[in-house]
Design a protein around this motif. Structure first.
Motif, PDB file in Angstrom:
ATOM      1  N   SER A  97     -56.330 -20.440 -29.696  1.00  0.00           N
ATOM      2  CA  SER A  97     -57.501 -19.973 -28.960  1.00  0.00           C
ATOM      3  C   SER A  97     -58.195 -21.142 -28.269  1.00  0.00           C
ATOM      4  O   SER A  97     -58.036 -22.309 -28.652  1.00  0.00           O
ATOM      5  CB  SER A  97     -58.483 -19.283 -29.906  1.00  0.00           C
ATOM      6  OG  SER A  97     -59.089 -20.232 -30.772  1.00  0.00           O
ATOM      7  N   ASP A  98     -59.001 -20.821 -27.241  1.00  0.00           N
ATOM      8  CA  ASP A  98     -59.732 -21.867 -26.533  1.00  0.00           C
ATOM      9  C   ASP A  98     -60.648 -22.637 -27.467  1.00  0.00           C
ATOM     10  O   ASP A  98     -60.773 -23.869 -27.359  1.00  0.00           O
ATOM     11  CB  ASP A  98     -60.551 -21.250 -25.392  1.00  0.00           C
ATOM     12  CG  ASP A  98     -59.675 -20.762 -24.244  1.00  0.00           C
ATOM     13  OD1 ASP A  98     -58.502 -21.169 -24.177  1.00  0.00           O
ATOM     14  OD2 ASP A  98     -60.173 -19.971 -23.423  1.00  0.00           O
ATOM     15  N   ALA A  99     -61.283 -21.930 -28.397  1.00  0.00           N
ATOM     16  CA  ALA A  99     -62.190 -22.596 -29.330  1.00  0.00           C
ATOM     17  C   ALA A  99     -61.445 -23.572 -30.228  1.00  0.00           C
ATOM     18  O   ALA A  99     -61.913 -24.695 -30.474  1.00  0.00           O
ATOM     19  CB  ALA A  99     -62.930 -21.559 -30.178  1.00  0.00           C
ATOM     20  N   GLU A 100     -60.277 -23.154 -30.726  1.00  0.00           N
ATOM     21  CA  GLU A 100     -59.476 -24.042 -31.569  1.00  0.00           C
ATOM     22  C   GLU A 100     -59.014 -25.258 -30.780  1.00  0.00           C
ATOM     23  O   GLU A 100     -59.045 -26.395 -31.280  1.00  0.00           O
ATOM     24  CB  GLU A 100     -58.265 -23.293 -32.112  1.00  0.00           C
ATOM     25  CG  GLU A 100     -58.578 -22.216 -33.122  1.00  0.00           C
ATOM     26  CD  GLU A 100     -57.345 -21.409 -33.486  1.00  0.00           C
ATOM     27  OE1 GLU A 100     -57.128 -21.169 -34.692  1.00  0.00           O
ATOM     28  OE2 GLU A 100     -56.586 -21.021 -32.577  1.00  0.00           O
ATOM     29  N   THR A 105     -59.692 -29.277 -31.545  1.00  0.00           N
ATOM     30  CA  THR A 105     -58.679 -30.294 -31.818  1.00  0.00           C
ATOM     31  C   THR A 105     -58.661 -31.376 -30.737  1.00  0.00           C
ATOM     32  O   THR A 105     -58.383 -32.544 -31.024  1.00  0.00           O
ATOM     33  CB  THR A 105     -57.285 -29.660 -31.951  1.00  0.00           C
ATOM     34  OG1 THR A 105     -56.970 -28.915 -30.757  1.00  0.00           O
ATOM     35  CG2 THR A 105     -57.220 -28.722 -33.150  1.00  0.00           C
ATOM     36  N   PHE A 106     -58.976 -30.994 -29.501  1.00  0.00           N
ATOM     37  CA  PHE A 106     -59.067 -31.970 -28.410  1.00  0.00           C
ATOM     38  C   PHE A 106     -60.170 -32.981 -28.708  1.00  0.00           C
ATOM     39  O   PHE A 106     -59.970 -34.207 -28.602  1.00  0.00           O
ATOM     40  CB  PHE A 106     -59.342 -31.227 -27.101  1.00  0.00           C
ATOM     41  CG  PHE A 106     -59.481 -32.114 -25.891  1.00  0.00           C
ATOM     42  CD1 PHE A 106     -58.365 -32.580 -25.211  1.00  0.00           C
ATOM     43  CD2 PHE A 106     -60.742 -32.478 -25.409  1.00  0.00           C
ATOM     44  CE1 PHE A 106     -58.490 -33.390 -24.090  1.00  0.00           C
ATOM     45  CE2 PHE A 106     -60.878 -33.290 -24.296  1.00  0.00           C
ATOM     46  CZ  PHE A 106     -59.745 -33.740 -23.628  1.00  0.00           C
ATOM     47  N   ALA A 107     -61.339 -32.479 -29.100  1.00  0.00           N
ATOM     48  CA  ALA A 107     -62.460 -33.362 -29.411  1.00  0.00           C
ATOM     49  C   ALA A 107     -62.154 -34.236 -30.618  1.00  0.00           C
ATOM     50  O   ALA A 107     -62.529 -35.419 -30.657  1.00  0.00           O
ATOM     51  CB  ALA A 107     -63.714 -32.526 -29.658  1.00  0.00           C
ATOM     52  N   ALA A 108     -61.457 -33.672 -31.603  1.00  0.00           N
ATOM     53  CA  ALA A 108     -61.124 -34.433 -32.810  1.00  0.00           C
ATOM     54  C   ALA A 108     -60.228 -35.619 -32.490  1.00  0.00           C
ATOM     55  O   ALA A 108     -60.380 -36.710 -33.070  1.00  0.00           O
ATOM     56  CB  ALA A 108     -60.448 -33.528 -33.836  1.00  0.00           C
ATOM     57  N   CYS A 109     -59.286 -35.433 -31.556  1.00  0.00           N
ATOM     58  CA  CYS A 109     -58.420 -36.551 -31.167  1.00  0.00           C
ATOM     59  C   CYS A 109     -59.234 -37.693 -30.572  1.00  0.00           C
ATOM     60  O   CYS A 109     -59.077 -38.866 -30.963  1.00  0.00           O
ATOM     61  CB  CYS A 109     -57.376 -36.085 -30.159  1.00  0.00           C
ATOM     62  SG  CYS A 109     -56.079 -35.035 -30.841  1.00  0.00           S
ATOM     63  N   TRP A 110     -60.093 -37.371 -29.620  1.00  0.00           N
ATOM     64  CA  TRP A 110     -60.849 -38.414 -28.918  1.00  0.00           C
ATOM     65  C   TRP A 110     -61.902 -39.071 -29.798  1.00  0.00           C
ATOM     66  O   TRP A 110     -62.301 -40.218 -29.538  1.00  0.00           O
ATOM     67  CB  TRP A 110     -61.486 -37.838 -27.656  1.00  0.00           C
ATOM     68  CG  TRP A 110     -60.485 -37.658 -26.560  1.00  0.00           C
ATOM     69  CD1 TRP A 110     -59.900 -36.504 -26.163  1.00  0.00           C
ATOM     70  CD2 TRP A 110     -59.913 -38.697 -25.766  1.00  0.00           C
ATOM     71  NE1 TRP A 110     -59.004 -36.744 -25.155  1.00  0.00           N
ATOM     72  CE2 TRP A 110     -58.978 -38.078 -24.883  1.00  0.00           C
ATOM     73  CE3 TRP A 110     -60.084 -40.084 -25.696  1.00  0.00           C
ATOM     74  CZ2 TRP A 110     -58.239 -38.803 -23.954  1.00  0.00           C
ATOM     75  CZ3 TRP A 110     -59.338 -40.795 -24.768  1.00  0.00           C
ATOM     76  CH2 TRP A 110     -58.432 -40.165 -23.908  1.00  0.00           C
ATOM     77  N   ALA A 111     -62.331 -38.378 -30.852  1.00  0.00           N
ATOM     78  CA  ALA A 111     -63.327 -38.944 -31.759  1.00  0.00           C
ATOM     79  C   ALA A 111     -62.703 -39.643 -32.964  1.00  0.00           C
ATOM     80  O   ALA A 111     -63.417 -40.185 -33.805  1.00  0.00           O
ATOM     81  CB  ALA A 111     -64.265 -37.840 -32.246  1.00  0.00           C
ATOM     82  N   ALA A 154     -49.245 -39.893 -34.040  1.00  0.00           N
ATOM     83  CA  ALA A 154     -50.628 -39.563 -34.394  1.00  0.00           C
ATOM     84  C   ALA A 154     -50.730 -38.115 -34.863  1.00  0.00           C
ATOM     85  O   ALA A 154     -50.512 -37.188 -34.067  1.00  0.00           O
ATOM     86  CB  ALA A 154     -51.545 -39.810 -33.202  1.00  0.00           C
ATOM     87  N   PRO A 155     -51.092 -37.872 -36.126  1.00  0.00           N
ATOM     88  CA  PRO A 155     -51.112 -36.501 -36.660  1.00  0.00           C
ATOM     89  C   PRO A 155     -52.081 -35.568 -35.944  1.00  0.00           C
ATOM     90  O   PRO A 155     -51.765 -34.398 -35.723  1.00  0.00           O
ATOM     91  CB  PRO A 155     -51.519 -36.703 -38.122  1.00  0.00           C
ATOM     92  CG  PRO A 155     -51.153 -38.112 -38.443  1.00  0.00           C
ATOM     93  CD  PRO A 155     -51.382 -38.865 -37.165  1.00  0.00           C
ATOM     94  N   LEU A 156     -53.264 -36.064 -35.602  1.00  0.00           N
ATOM     95  CA  LEU A 156     -54.240 -35.192 -34.940  1.00  0.00           C
ATOM     96  C   LEU A 156     -53.748 -34.779 -33.553  1.00  0.00           C
ATOM     97  O   LEU A 156     -53.967 -33.643 -33.118  1.00  0.00           O
ATOM     98  CB  LEU A 156     -55.598 -35.887 -34.840  1.00  0.00           C
ATOM     99  CG  LEU A 156     -56.287 -36.201 -36.174  1.00  0.00           C
ATOM    100  CD1 LEU A 156     -57.614 -36.912 -35.929  1.00  0.00           C
ATOM    101  CD2 LEU A 156     -56.512 -34.924 -36.984  1.00  0.00           C
ATOM    102  N   THR A 157     -53.089 -35.716 -32.863  1.00  0.00           N
ATOM    103  CA  THR A 157     -52.538 -35.388 -31.551  1.00  0.00           C
ATOM    104  C   THR A 157     -51.414 -34.368 -31.678  1.00  0.00           C
ATOM    105  O   THR A 157     -51.330 -33.412 -30.884  1.00  0.00           O
ATOM    106  CB  THR A 157     -52.014 -36.652 -30.859  1.00  0.00           C
ATOM    107  OG1 THR A 157     -53.078 -37.584 -30.730  1.00  0.00           O
ATOM    108  CG2 THR A 157     -51.463 -36.335 -29.479  1.00  0.00           C
ATOM    109  N   LEU A 158     -50.537 -34.548 -32.663  1.00  0.00           N
ATOM    110  CA  LEU A 158     -49.453 -33.588 -32.870  1.00  0.00           C
ATOM    111  C   LEU A 158     -50.006 -32.206 -33.199  1.00  0.00           C
ATOM    112  O   LEU A 158     -49.500 -31.186 -32.698  1.00  0.00           O
ATOM    113  CB  LEU A 158     -48.531 -34.067 -33.992  1.00  0.00           C
ATOM    114  CG  LEU A 158     -47.700 -35.314 -33.702  1.00  0.00           C
ATOM    115  CD1 LEU A 158     -46.854 -35.671 -34.926  1.00  0.00           C
ATOM    116  CD2 LEU A 158     -46.810 -35.121 -32.483  1.00  0.00           C
ATOM    117  N   ALA A 159     -51.038 -32.155 -34.032  1.00  0.00           N
ATOM    118  CA  ALA A 159     -51.644 -30.863 -34.373  1.00  0.00           C
ATOM    119  C   ALA A 159     -52.230 -30.190 -33.142  1.00  0.00           C
ATOM    120  O   ALA A 159     -52.074 -28.980 -32.933  1.00  0.00           O
ATOM    121  CB  ALA A 159     -52.717 -31.059 -35.437  1.00  0.00           C
TER     122      ALA A 159
END
Length: 237
Positions: A202-205, A209-215, A187-192
């Motif tokens: 950073s925490d914001a980044e 990316t965490f939210a992007a994976c789950w969505a 999964a590309p988003l998970t790898l990123a």
């Protein structure tokens, strides 16, 4: 100076200065940086770096001109590889000395063949590397190995590199390409996201990316594939 080839979702970047043992100069640093970003933009999911001939990269070109422009290009390229959203695999096909070891450290995974050698002999030439290099070396290979390379200016072979974690696997360029092809199916988003966390984003980044994976559609594709008893096909969306 740099060859780029694509096979499916894997892009191979080959340093082509065999007459200089693939030493990095200003132009090659800029070429690696530009090609890496261009390949990711074009859809590559994994990059593989290697050198033409019998060396991975012998370091900075000692016949070149050292100054702010070269250092900006070198560290811009190295740090840029760590910020790419895709894994980078170094196929270390021979000596990786000085900036060659830095290039391997900027990669996420390292496959080393039997001729691979690693070293950062700045204490032998009066030069210096940045703190990122030494801290990454310490994280990847351990404090003892970092001190051997940085304070005793030692060079270590493939077996020692494998033992301490400086190399992840033994193998050839073909092995590196095969591993990259396997990784490219993940999964590309998970790898990123994973790469960002491992490289100290950073925490914001990381939150983004965490939210992007789950969505993502990919997380739903994985669930569907489990139900249908098939391999998921991830699209990175």
């Amino acid at each position: 100076m740099l060859a780029t080839t694509r096979d499916g979702a894997v892009s191979l970047l080959t340093l082509q200065r065999p007459e200089r043992r693939n030493a990095l100069n200003l132009e090659l640093c800029r070429a690696i940086d530009a090609a890496a970003h261009a390949e990711v933009e074009a859809g590559a999911r994994v990059l593989v770096l290697t050198g033409e001939g019998t060396s991975f990269c012998s370091g900075a070109d000692l016949g070149g001109v050292y100054g702010a422009e070269f250092l900006d290009a070198l560290y811009g390229m190295l740090h840029g590889l760590t910020r790419l959203p895709v894994p980078v695999v170094a196929a270390v096909n021979g000596p990786a000395i000085g900036a060659g070891t830095q290039l391997a450290l900027a990669s996420d995974l390292r496959i080393a063949d039997e001729s691979a050698r690693f070293g950062v002999p700045t204490a032998r030439n009066g030069m210096a590397v940045d703190a990122w290099t030494m801290r990454t070396l310490q994280t990847v290979a351990g404090g003892g190995m970092a001190r051997r390379l940085m304070l005793a200016a030692e060079t270590v072979d493939r077996d020692e590199a494998l033992h301490c974690g400086l190399a992840d696997r033994a193998g050839t360029l073909d092995d590196a390409l095969a591993w990259a092809a396997e990784i490219a199916t993940l999964a590309p988003l998970t790898l990123a996201h994973n790469k960002l966390v491992l490289n100290g984003g950073s925490d914001a980044e990381i939150d983004r990316t965490f939210a992007a994976c789950w969505a993502s559609e990919d997380v739903r594709e994985a669930a569907t594939a489990r139900t249908e008893k098939r391999t998921p096909v991830f699209r990175g969306v």
